[in-house]
Design a protein around this motif. Structure first.
Motif, PDB file in Angstrom:
ATOM      1  N   GLY A  39     -14.880  -6.732  -1.543  1.00  0.00           N
ATOM      2  CA  GLY A  39     -13.531  -7.098  -1.061  1.00  0.00           C
ATOM      3  C   GLY A  39     -12.625  -7.339  -1.956  1.00  0.00           C
ATOM      4  N   LYS A  40     -12.742  -7.019  -3.392  1.00  0.00           N
ATOM      5  CA  LYS A  40     -11.757  -7.188  -4.369  1.00  0.00           C
ATOM      6  C   LYS A  40     -10.473  -6.881  -3.910  1.00  0.00           C
ATOM      7  CE  LYS A  40     -13.745  -5.211  -7.493  1.00  0.00           C
ATOM      8  NZ  LYS A  40     -14.981  -4.554  -6.917  1.00  0.00           N
ATOM      9  N   THR A  41     -10.414  -5.448  -3.412  1.00  0.00           N
ATOM     10  CA  THR A  41      -9.123  -4.744  -3.253  1.00  0.00           C
ATOM     11  C   THR A  41      -8.417  -5.516  -1.947  1.00  0.00           C
ATOM     12  OG1 THR A  41     -10.060  -2.717  -3.665  1.00  0.00           O
ATOM     13  CG2 THR A  41      -7.964  -2.704  -2.564  1.00  0.00           C
ATOM     14  N   ILE A  42      -9.184  -5.933  -0.965  1.00  0.00           N
ATOM     15  CA  ILE A  42      -8.365  -6.783   0.245  1.00  0.00           C
ATOM     16  C   ILE A  42      -7.940  -8.170  -0.479  1.00  0.00           C
ATOM     17  CG2 ILE A  42      -8.777  -7.927   2.456  1.00  0.00           C
ATOM     18  CD1 ILE A  42      -8.614  -4.689   2.304  1.00  0.00           C
ATOM     19  N   THR A  43      -8.610  -8.841  -1.091  1.00  0.00           N
ATOM     20  CA  THR A  43      -8.148 -10.058  -1.982  1.00  0.00           C
ATOM     21  C   THR A  43      -6.900  -9.793  -2.612  1.00  0.00           C
ATOM     22  OG1 THR A  43     -10.449 -11.145  -1.902  1.00  0.00           O
ATOM     23  CG2 THR A  43      -8.660 -11.881  -3.352  1.00  0.00           C
ATOM     24  N   SER A 387      -1.838  -9.053   6.434  1.00  0.00           N
ATOM     25  CA  SER A 387      -0.733  -8.877   7.512  1.00  0.00           C
ATOM     26  C   SER A 387      -0.321  -7.331   7.506  1.00  0.00           C
ATOM     27  CB  SER A 387       0.511  -9.390   7.144  1.00  0.00           C
ATOM     28  OG  SER A 387       0.053 -10.979   6.957  1.00  0.00           O
ATOM     29  N   SER A 388      -0.888  -6.571   6.549  1.00  0.00           N
ATOM     30  CA  SER A 388      -0.362  -5.034   6.518  1.00  0.00           C
ATOM     31  C   SER A 388      -1.584  -4.343   6.521  1.00  0.00           C
ATOM     32  CB  SER A 388       0.347  -4.648   5.347  1.00  0.00           C
ATOM     33  OG  SER A 388      -0.410  -5.134   4.237  1.00  0.00           O
ATOM     34  N   VAL A 389      -1.645  -2.974   6.922  1.00  0.00           N
ATOM     35  CA  VAL A 389      -2.491  -2.367   7.099  1.00  0.00           C
ATOM     36  C   VAL A 389      -3.532  -2.293   6.012  1.00  0.00           C
ATOM     37  CG1 VAL A 389      -3.102   0.245   7.345  1.00  0.00           C
ATOM     38  CG2 VAL A 389      -1.227  -0.797   8.320  1.00  0.00           C
ATOM     39  N   MET A 390      -4.924  -2.239   6.309  1.00  0.00           N
ATOM     40  CA  MET A 390      -5.899  -2.003   5.155  1.00  0.00           C
ATOM     41  C   MET A 390      -6.309  -0.725   5.169  1.00  0.00           C
ATOM     42  SD  MET A 390      -8.695  -5.250   5.728  1.00  0.00           S
ATOM     43  CE  MET A 390      -9.301  -4.587   7.160  1.00  0.00           C
ATOM     44  N   GLY A 391      -5.980  -0.005   4.153  1.00  0.00           N
ATOM     45  CA  GLY A 391      -6.311   1.106   3.833  1.00  0.00           C
ATOM     46  C   GLY A 391      -4.974   2.190   3.660  1.00  0.00           C
ATOM     47  N   PRO A 392      -5.026   3.391   3.422  1.00  0.00           N
ATOM     48  CA  PRO A 392      -3.886   4.292   3.072  1.00  0.00           C
ATOM     49  C   PRO A 392      -2.719   4.387   4.292  1.00  0.00           C
ATOM     50  CG  PRO A 392      -5.623   5.532   3.267  1.00  0.00           C
ATOM     51  CD  PRO A 392      -6.218   4.308   3.392  1.00  0.00           C
ATOM     52  N   CYS A 393      -1.641   4.317   3.829  1.00  0.00           N
ATOM     53  CA  CYS A 393      -0.518   4.735   4.808  1.00  0.00           C
ATOM     54  C   CYS A 393      -0.323   6.334   5.050  1.00  0.00           C
ATOM     55  CB  CYS A 393       0.938   4.142   4.344  1.00  0.00           C
ATOM     56  SG  CYS A 393       1.595   5.144   2.962  1.00  0.00           S
ATOM     57  N   GLU A 394       0.288   6.580   5.997  1.00  0.00           N
ATOM     58  CA  GLU A 394       0.598   8.028   6.473  1.00  0.00           C
ATOM     59  C   GLU A 394       1.521   8.585   5.370  1.00  0.00           C
ATOM     60  OE1 GLU A 394       1.327   8.158  10.454  1.00  0.00           O
ATOM     61  OE2 GLU A 394      -0.480   7.574  11.429  1.00  0.00           O
TER      62      GLU A 394
END
Length: 531
Positions: A39-43, A387-394
């Motif tokens: 979970g480093k990236t989400i932190t 609050s934003s999308v977890m993962g790449p955007c379109e």
């Protein structure tokens, strides 16, 4: 009332008090560590969101392409709602962040460029893994560039300067130290490898203006995301770019002292790449920047798998820490886990070493600076949802963000202005033209000499008639000329000598004038270049 801290997470039963990073200590640097998938990236994402909402610009790297989702608002999830209720978060406030996309190669964001001169000989030698002798030659190249006024902006400029060193190595060695063709050749080969890795698109103009990373979008700080998926295939270039960026921030920003919040927060993902096989001089450079840049209002947060990836001299500068799980599968892993636990202020409710080994995904052992900069007691913490999308955007979202970006059009087109490559090319062209002019003058002079020689060998038509006369008449004519033609013969000889003397004087005068000096320069220039 002004915001004083950013909420990181909290806990329920078995967990500690809510954890908050105080904004006034946000420039005291930090560490986010943990094994892959913990979970480093989400932190990093939720900390970047919180800093942005507090009005602090952020710069971070997107290694796998999954941080770009910050450009889009997240969607409610049952798991997120449960986590928010557990940690006492009243509102997740799903929203997109004001994002600016960057990319060294200009494919997934606005191009990022720096000049070779801004990079400097130390970092350039580091990225090319040069020996001490080769680094010395690079330093000589930069010195000559400064002295002669030949700017080194891109790889072509550096290659031109190195070629100049090779062609004039005897004179340069006498002044600056020994420069050999083998040394220059080795640097040129390393430069070719660097160019093949994509550095040609990075070195050049317009160079990145550091102030463009510190912009606000209303009351929020802009989140600058560097797309680094391709950059990670050349870790040397990645590490050198990040260190250059830190150095530029340190050199350009003024002192701010103790401020209510940072002016910029910098997240350095995969930080171990900076220190792998790094020479001591470079580690000392990073340590110096980390120690002093906080007085410029910049907070640096290293994101890596293990705290051991960061040298102790730098690790001691990191006051705000989020430690995700470490997996102790080997004896070396167990030692690293033990050392990591010893760096925290102990909590009597649990064993830090055991907690670091047992925390799950989305959980961490945390410690943040408290009043007067004292490290807080270590706590087990449930990290808050983003609050934003977890993962790449379109791709459509990325294109729209780039089109509406305040940086749109500023860096998209490369500029190739007059620099060392063009200046040295003109110098060579002028020398060639000067040599060609000398050859033309020499040819004209040779032609004049040949005409003069033919004039001396020329026989009048009357003499040709003598060849067809009878022997007796010829003898009589020759006999009669013994007394009548001596004086005219001497007169012609005298006139011919006068012409030769005049030509010689004219040649001497030309050598004494500008034409002669040009002739000398042409000869000397040819010899100089031929060395």
């Amino acid at each position: 009332m002004a915001q004083t801290g950013i909420f990181i997470g909290g806990g329920g039963e078995g967990y500690g008090d809510p954890q908050e990073l105080l904004l006034r200590y946000g420039n005291r640097h930090g560490l986010i560590a943990g094994a892959t998938g913990t979970g480093k990236t989400i932190t990093m994402q939720i900390m970047a969101e919180a800093f942005s909402r507090a009005g602090v610009p952020v710069f971070l790297t997107d290694i796998k392409g999954d941080v770009s989702g910050m450009a889009a608002a997240g969607e409610p999830r049952e798991a997120f709602a449960a986590r928010a209720a557990t940690i006492g978060l009243s509102d997740i406030d799903y929203a997109a962040m004001p994002v600016t996309f960057w990319d060294l190669f200009g494919e997934m964001g606005h191009p990022v460029r720096a000049t070779v001169a801004e990079m400097g000989p130390l970092l350039l030698s580091r990225i090319m893994e040069l020996t001490e002798a080769q680094e010395g030659a690079v330093n000589i190249a930069f010195r000559i560039s400064d002295e002669q006024g030949w700017p080194i902006l891109d790889i072509a400029d550096l290659r031109a300067i190195l070629q100049f060193l090779a062609e004039n190595r005897k004179e340069i060695s006498a002044q600056y130290g020994n420069v050999t063709t083998s040394t220059i050749g080795a640097i040129q080969r390393r430069l070719l490898v660097l160019e093949n890795q994509g550095a040609a698109s990075f070195f050049g103009e317009p160079a990145l203006d550091i102030r463009d990373l510190m912009q606000l979008d209303g009351a929020q700080g802009r989140v600058n995301i560097l797309h680094a998926a391709k950059l990670m295939t050349t870790p040397r270039l990645y590490a050198t770019f990040m260190l250059w960026l830190l150095s530029e921030l340190f050199e350009e920003l003024p002192e701010v002292g103790d401020a209510d919040k940072p002016k910029l927060v910098f997240f350095f993902d995969e930080a171990h790449l900076l220190f792998n096989r790094a020479p001591r001089a470079l580690v000392e450079k990073v340590e110096q920047v980390a120690r002093l840049i906080r007085s410029k209002g910049v907070g640096v947060y290293f994101v890596t798998q293990n705290p051991d990836d960061v040298p102790e001299t730098i690790l001691s500068q990191l006051g705000n820490r989020v430690q995700h799980a470490l997996r102790a599968f080997t004896a070396r892993d167990q030692q690293a886990l033990r050392r990591a636990a010893q760096t925290y202020r102990s909590n009597p409710r649990f064993e830090t070493e055991v907690a670091i080994r047992e925390v799950g995904v989305g959980e961490a052992v945390t410690s943040f600076l408290e009043h007067k900069g004292v490290p807080g007691v270590v706590e087990r913490t449930l990290i808050r949802p983003p609050s934003s999308v977890m993962g790449p955007c379109e791709d459509a979202v990325r294109r729209q963000v780039m089109a509406n970006s305040p940086m749109a059009g500023k860096y998209d087109r490369a500029v190739d202005r007059d620099s060392a490559h063009e200046m040295l090319a003109r110098r060579a062209q002028e020398a060639a033209q000067e040599a060609e002019g000398f050859e033309d003058r020499t040819a004209q002079e040779d032609e004049a000499t040949e005409r003069y020689s033919r004039a001396r060998r020329y026989q009048p038509p009357g003499r040709m008639a003598e060849r067809v006369e009878t022997g007796s008449s010829r003898a009589r004519r020759l006999g009669s000329r013994k007394t009548t033609t001596q004086t005219p013969t001497r007169s012609r000889s005298s006139r011919s000598d006068s012409v030769l003397e005049t030509f010689g004087k004219s040649m001497a005068r030309s050598l004494g004038t500008g034409a002669g000096r040009a002739l000398s320069r042409g000869v000397l220039g040819t010899l100089f270049r031929g060395r």
